[in-house]
Enzyme design. Structure first.
Site, PDB file in Angstrom:
ATOM      1  CG  HIS A 199      -2.044   0.978   1.080  1.00  0.00           C
ATOM      2  ND1 HIS A 199      -1.854   2.327   1.233  1.00  0.00           N
ATOM      3  CD2 HIS A 199      -3.349   0.816   0.742  1.00  0.00           C
ATOM      4  CE1 HIS A 199      -3.014   2.957   1.015  1.00  0.00           C
ATOM      5  NE2 HIS A 199      -3.935   2.059   0.713  1.00  0.00           N
ATOM      6  CD  GLU A 253      -5.499   1.487  -3.127  1.00  0.00           C
ATOM      7  OE1 GLU A 253      -6.680   1.614  -2.828  1.00  0.00           O
ATOM      8  OE2 GLU A 253      -4.575   1.533  -2.293  1.00  0.00           O
TER       9      GLU A 253
HETATM   10  P1  13P Z   1      -9.809   6.049  -0.062  1.00  0.00           P
HETATM   11  O1  13P Z   1     -10.940   5.195  -0.600  1.00  0.00           O
HETATM   12  O2  13P Z   1     -10.100   6.640   1.273  1.00  0.00           O
HETATM   13  O3  13P Z   1      -9.351   7.044  -1.089  1.00  0.00           O
HETATM   14  O4  13P Z   1      -8.582   5.066   0.200  1.00  0.00           O
HETATM   15  C1  13P Z   1      -8.200   4.200  -0.815  1.00  0.00           C
HETATM   16  C2  13P Z   1      -7.219   3.251  -0.275  1.00  0.00           C
HETATM   17  O5  13P Z   1      -6.113   3.618   0.083  1.00  0.00           O
HETATM   18  C3  13P Z   1      -7.634   1.848  -0.134  1.00  0.00           C
HETATM   19  O6  13P Z   1      -6.549   1.024   0.086  1.00  0.00           O
END
Ligand code: 13P
Length: 244
Positions: free
Chosen positions: A99, A168
């Protein structure tokens, strides 16, 4: 998007206590009433809540994941750390690795690769996060960055059955911003070409409004959801809208 199983992964980050788990009663009854729907729900609470959450969801299809682990599956003198086999022993079936919030704290591709390998050995499924920063996006380096993260993160991993990749973009996390549909479509295609057979999720500011757009991107296998997953009404709304 409706012909395959759609993943909804709740990443609670540093949120929640024993009382917060009561708010999941709504989600549990929603899941029980919608057994015919093709979705998989995975909750990744802080490690403190894995065991109580396991008890709470035991009569449902909800599965549990952790948010990180140490790189070794053995015990060791690592104060404050938890390894993949310890997570497995309390009921985690998944673990989020790579992450960006942990990469920003110094985690690198080599450590992430070790964590993935040790988690596979422990029998966990991996939700492997990749994504570019805003400056990398502006410099048109997105594919180069993702390639590097994939190649290094998945080094020496032959069996990719236990792997889900979450795209992400760092700039989309918690910002309310998301990439254009066409960009997500293209990047997910790019990732699926690099890692054959992998499921690919989108994560970053998924909410009850933009889900109406995101759900139309047909190569996306689901969503990794932070903030909006902490509120059960919002989370259920996102799932409902995906299927409407
Ligand atoms: P948000 O949905 O709060 O933008 O976070 C995304 C995230 O980091 C999920 O791992």
């Amino acid at each position: 998007m409706t012909n395959k199983y759609i993943y909804f992964v709740a990443n609670w980050k540093m949120f929640g206590n024993l009382r917060t788990l009561n708010s999941l009663n709504k989600v549990i009854s929603f899941v029980k009433k919608n057994k015919q729907r093709k979705f998989r729900l995975i909750y990744c609470p802080p490690a403190t809540l894995i065991d109580p959450l396991k008890d709470k969801v035991k009569s449902t299809s909800i599965q549990i994941g952790a948010q990180n682990c140490h790189e070794s599956e053995n015990y060791g003198a690592n104060t404050g750390q938890i390894n993949s086999s310890m997570l497995k022993s309390v009921g985690a079936k998944y673990v989020i690795l790579g992450h960006s919030e942990n990469r920003q704290l110094g985690e690198n591709d080599i450590t992430i690769n070790k964590k993935i390998r040790s988690s596979i050995k422990s029998g966990l499924n991996i939700i492997f996060c990749i994504g570019e920063s805003l400056s990398q996006k502006r410099k048109k380096m997105t594919k180069k960055v993702l390639s590097r993260q994939i190649i290094s993160g998945l080094k020496k991993i032959r069996n990719k059955d236990k792997l889900i990749i979450a795209y992400e973009p760092v700039w989309a996390i918690g910002s309310g911003l998301i990439p254009k549909e066409i960009e997500i479509l293209e990047i997910v295609k790019f990732i699926k070409n690099k890692v054959k057979g992998a499921k690919v999720l989108y994560g970053g500011s998924v909410n009850t409004k933009n889900i109406n757009v995101l759900k139309k991107i047909n190569n996306v296998d689901g969503f990794l959801i932070g903030g909006a997953s902490q509120n059960s009404n919002n989370f259920i709304d996102i799932i409902k809208k995906t299927f409407n």
